[in-house]
Design a protein around this motif. Structure first.
Motif, PDB file in Angstrom:
ATOM      1  N   ARG A 120      35.325  49.328  -1.961  1.00  8.04           N
ATOM      2  CA  ARG A 120      34.667  47.995  -1.608  1.00  8.04           C
ATOM      3  C   ARG A 120      34.221  47.448  -1.724  1.00  8.04           C
ATOM      4  O   ARG A 120      34.211  46.294  -1.205  1.00  8.04           O
ATOM      5  CB  ARG A 120      33.063  49.084  -0.953  1.00  8.04           C
ATOM      6  N   GLN A 121      33.984  47.275  -3.055  1.00  9.65           N
ATOM      7  CA  GLN A 121      33.860  45.812  -4.162  1.00  9.65           C
ATOM      8  C   GLN A 121      34.729  44.199  -3.593  1.00  9.65           C
ATOM      9  O   GLN A 121      34.853  43.667  -3.549  1.00  9.65           O
ATOM     10  CB  GLN A 121      33.999  46.092  -5.209  1.00  9.65           C
ATOM     11  N   GLU A 122      36.142  45.673  -3.974  1.00  9.33           N
ATOM     12  CA  GLU A 122      37.787  44.858  -4.096  1.00  9.33           C
ATOM     13  C   GLU A 122      37.999  43.977  -1.827  1.00  9.33           C
ATOM     14  O   GLU A 122      37.960  42.726  -2.138  1.00  9.33           O
ATOM     15  CB  GLU A 122      39.018  45.713  -3.963  1.00  9.33           C
ATOM     16  N   ARG A 123      37.805  44.712  -1.025  1.00  8.58           N
ATOM     17  CA  ARG A 123      37.425  44.759   0.268  1.00  8.58           C
ATOM     18  C   ARG A 123      36.033  43.402   0.146  1.00  8.58           C
ATOM     19  O   ARG A 123      36.634  42.171   0.618  1.00  8.58           O
ATOM     20  CB  ARG A 123      37.231  45.457   1.367  1.00  8.58           C
ATOM     21  N   GLU A 124      35.249  43.515  -0.309  1.00  6.48           N
ATOM     22  CA  GLU A 124      34.037  42.379  -0.292  1.00  6.48           C
ATOM     23  C   GLU A 124      34.095  41.073  -0.449  1.00  6.48           C
ATOM     24  O   GLU A 124      34.063  39.934  -0.974  1.00  6.48           O
ATOM     25  CB  GLU A 124      32.616  43.260  -1.009  1.00  6.48           C
ATOM     26  N   TRP A 125      35.163  41.745  -2.483  1.00  6.87           N
ATOM     27  CA  TRP A 125      35.286  39.907  -2.909  1.00  6.87           C
ATOM     28  C   TRP A 125      36.303  39.628  -1.358  1.00  6.87           C
ATOM     29  O   TRP A 125      36.354  38.199  -2.063  1.00  6.87           O
ATOM     30  CB  TRP A 125      35.049  40.301  -4.494  1.00  6.87           C
ATOM     31  N   LYS A 126      37.609  40.328  -1.712  1.00  6.58           N
ATOM     32  CA  LYS A 126      38.269  39.648  -0.916  1.00  6.58           C
ATOM     33  C   LYS A 126      37.662  38.529   0.200  1.00  6.58           C
ATOM     34  O   LYS A 126      38.722  37.638   0.972  1.00  6.58           O
ATOM     35  CB  LYS A 126      39.607  40.334  -1.356  1.00  6.58           C
ATOM     36  N   GLY A 127      37.311  39.217   0.662  1.00  8.11           N
ATOM     37  CA  GLY A 127      36.854  38.440   2.188  1.00  8.11           C
ATOM     38  C   GLY A 127      36.109  37.710   1.519  1.00  8.11           C
ATOM     39  O   GLY A 127      35.635  36.635   2.807  1.00  8.11           O
ATOM     40  N   ARG A 128      35.020  36.980   0.690  1.00  8.67           N
ATOM     41  CA  ARG A 128      34.279  36.108   0.314  1.00  8.67           C
ATOM     42  C   ARG A 128      35.621  34.985  -0.947  1.00  8.67           C
ATOM     43  O   ARG A 128      34.981  33.420  -0.194  1.00  8.67           O
ATOM     44  CB  ARG A 128      33.384  36.214  -0.870  1.00  8.67           C
ATOM     45  N   SER A 129      36.639  35.036  -0.481  1.00  2.00           N
ATOM     46  CA  SER A 129      37.791  34.493  -0.994  1.00  2.00           C
ATOM     47  C   SER A 129      38.696  33.146   0.146  1.00  2.00           C
ATOM     48  O   SER A 129      37.546  33.104   0.510  1.00  2.00           O
ATOM     49  CB  SER A 129      38.896  35.084  -1.324  1.00  2.00           C
ATOM     50  N   ARG A 130      38.305  32.134  -0.091  1.00  2.00           N
ATOM     51  CA  ARG A 130      39.125  30.852   1.066  1.00  2.00           C
ATOM     52  C   ARG A 130      40.479  31.511   0.829  1.00  2.00           C
ATOM     53  O   ARG A 130      40.614  29.943   1.737  1.00  2.00           O
ATOM     54  CB  ARG A 130      38.618  29.548  -0.147  1.00  2.00           C
ATOM     55  N   GLU A 131      41.314  32.204   0.417  1.00  2.00           N
ATOM     56  CA  GLU A 131      42.267  32.264   0.643  1.00  2.00           C
ATOM     57  C   GLU A 131      42.478  32.891   1.899  1.00  2.00           C
ATOM     58  O   GLU A 131      42.191  33.550   2.731  1.00  2.00           O
ATOM     59  CB  GLU A 131      43.126  33.507  -0.528  1.00  2.00           C
TER      60      GLU A 131
END
Length: 131
Positions: A120-131
């Motif tokens: 869940r944390q990985e998905r959230e952090w990837k969702g915040r990424s500008r990439e």
């Protein structure tokens, strides 16, 4: 419950509960590693003391050598239990039981999925990424 790799079917409470179970099991694994280290360190210490027994005897200190042979070397680390016995008791007791409990908890709550909080944390952090 679904069997996909997401945690979208789990409540926050379920994710948090599983995370605490996983952390508890992981800390027991760390404790296990420290017991393995303790077991090896104890064995090395005893090897040196066994060598000291021989050296003391060669130097003419039979009383000291006999004391090592009779009093210290056959002694366990906890009562009569040697370090491997402590290690085995931990492996077969608390560690094995916690691992079984962790598996049961994952199966009951998340269809066996592991690290649901981290996913869940990985998905959230990837969702915040500008990439």
């Amino acid at each position: 419950m679904g069997s996909d790799n997401t945690d979208s079917d789990l409540s926050d409470a379920e994710v948090e509960a599983l995370h605490e179970v996983e952390l508890g099991v992981e800390w027991l694994h760390r404790a296990h590693g420290q017991l393995v280290q303790f077991h090896h360190a104890t064995g090395h210490a005893m090897d040196h003391l066994a060598e000291a027994e021989d050296r003391l005897r060669e130097a003419g200190y039979d009383r000291l050598a006999d004391s090592l042979r009779d009093d210290l070397l056959p002694r366990g680390v906890v009562g009569d239990t040697w370090s491997y016995g402590v290690l085995e008791a931990f492996q077969d007791g608390p560690l094995a039981e916690a691992q079984r409990f962790g598996t049961d908890a994952r199966e009951s709550v998340a269809d066996g999925r592991r690290h649901v909080a981290e996913r869940r944390q990985e998905r959230e952090w990837k969702g915040r990424s500008r990439e």
